[in-house]
Write an enzyme that holds these catalytic residues in place. Structure first.
Site: not given
Length: 416
Positions: A210, A281, A312-313, A348
């Site tokens: 990105n 992702d 997902d960290i 989260k």
């Protein structure tokens, strides 16, 4: 002693029997989180070896004014600029006299003349030498030049006399040094920050990524250091320079970043985790071992990639059973900004989330400026456009305040 964390301190040692105490001072400063450089006069080496002080400080000991290994052979200038404070312990009567006269025949004298940092001396000598009018006149002149004096104490001296002239204990000197520095919002805290993009390999020459430049994460890192934190930065592939006083770990993929984050937290408990990285992702389900070639069989030829979800960290950290840091996430959104950010914060289990409109080219990826909305427990604050450096200082202040409200003084973070 948290105010000494991350501080750069030069410990100057001159020739005197009290030089043996300097070893303990160096050890204490290192233990309290300071980065210590030792500079010795030639006569100091007669009382204590440079090797001892190198082992205690973890850094080379400097003894020579003309150091050919120093940048442009100007070691005294580099050290003078590097220091946040200079403390000379012990400071002999001879050193004090030459310092008063402004001499620069040895490295330590030259550093004192060249530095803009606070300079402190800790006199140590026989009581009669200390009481001598010449010494007292020199002390008065140094005080008039804004040199800080950590005065000797009364006690038995190496020569057998009893009186003023003994060097204070290292713990006392370290305590006095803390008065030179303003308290930081994150003094003594361990802060982990991720920054930049990740790259997910397709084949040996291609990858998915990105537009993240890492500028925001690196600016936050600098601001956290300014606030007194010990910072570990885990960075994806970026061209940003590492901020000073930071431990940096370079990674490439999302999986590598997750592994690095968990390793840091499991190795040394972190107080705050700021997940600023723009983590991909998805990643290709299969990485080709050789470059994918065009077949040229048809102008309508297409390539299909099978993608799989990356870990997902933030959620993996929130799921830890103990020592869960204060969690700060970023929401880089293009639409339904507030709704998406609030949902991400809830899902989260974050303590705070920073919402960023990346659809706006003036404040999105690669921009030097940014504007965000900060969401937390009973907090919703919109910050206007400003430089990422200025914004980072405001964010670190907000994070520190929120952390202090959640975590009692002296306590580590517990599972959210």
């Amino acid at each position: 002693m948290q105010k000494l964390n991350n501080k750069r301190i030069i410990v100057g040692i001159t020739g005197g029997i009290a030089a043996y105490k300097a070893a303990e001072l160096v050890r204490l400063l290192h233990r309290y989180g300071a980065d210590v450089r030792v500079v010795m006069t030639q006569s100091a080496s007669e009382f204590i070896t440079p090797l001892t002080l190198q082992a205690l400080s973890g850094n080379p000991v400097h003894t020579s004014l003309l150091d050919t290994e120093a940048e442009a052979a100007m070691g005294h200038i580099e050290l003078a600029r590097w220091a946040d404070a200079v403390v000379i312990a012990p400071a002999s009567a001879n050193f004090i006299a030459q310092m008063t006269a402004g001499l620069a025949g040895e490295l330590l004298y030259a550093i004192v003349l060249a530095t803009c940092a606070p300079v402190c001396i800790v006199p140590a000598m026989n009581k009669v030498m200390w009481e001598n009018k010449a010494t007292q006149d020199n002390i008065l002149r140094l005080r008039q030049r804004q040199i800080k004096i950590f005065y000797p104490v009364r006690g038995e001296q190496a020569c057998g006399d009893i009186g003023f002239g003994r060097m204070p204990e290292p713990e006392t000197i370290a305590q006095k040094l803390t008065t030179l520095f303003q308290p930081g919002l994150l003094d003594g805290k361990q802060v982990l920050i991720t920054a930049g993009p990740t790259r997910e390999k397709i084949d040996p020459v291609r990858y998915l990524s990105n537009n993240s430049s890492g500028k925001m994460g690196f600016a936050l890192t600098s601001a956290a250091v300014e606030a007194g934190a010990s910072v570990t930065l885990i960075a994806g592939p970026v061209s940003q320079r590492t901020p000073e006083r930071v431990r940096r770990i370079d990674v490439e993929s999302a999986v590598e970043m997750q592994q690095a984050v968990l390793k840091v937290i499991n190795t040394q408990t972190q107080d705050i985790f700021i997940a600023c990285a723009a983590v991909a992702d998805y990643r290709p389900q299969q990485v080709m071992k050789t470059k994918i070639k065009k077949t040229l069989s048809s102008p309508e030829e297409t390539l299909t990639l099978q993608l799989t979800l990356n870990p997902d960290i933030l959620m993996s950290v929130a799921a830890l059973q103990q020592h869960v840091p204060f969690l700060v996430g970023f929401a880089a959104e293009t639409d339904d900004l507030m709704a998406n950010a609030k949902e991400k914060m809830r899902r989260k289990n974050l303590d705070m989330i920073i919402l960023n409109d990346v659809a706006n080219p003036a404040i999105g990826f690669n921009s030097d400026n940014n504007a965000v909305t900060v969401l937390g427990q009973a907090l919703s604050l919109k910050l206007p456009v400003m430089s990422k450096q200025a914004l980072s200082r405001k964010l670190i202040s907000l994070i520190a305040e929120a952390y202090a409200r959640k975590v009692p003084v002296g306590k580590k973070t517990s599972p959210t």
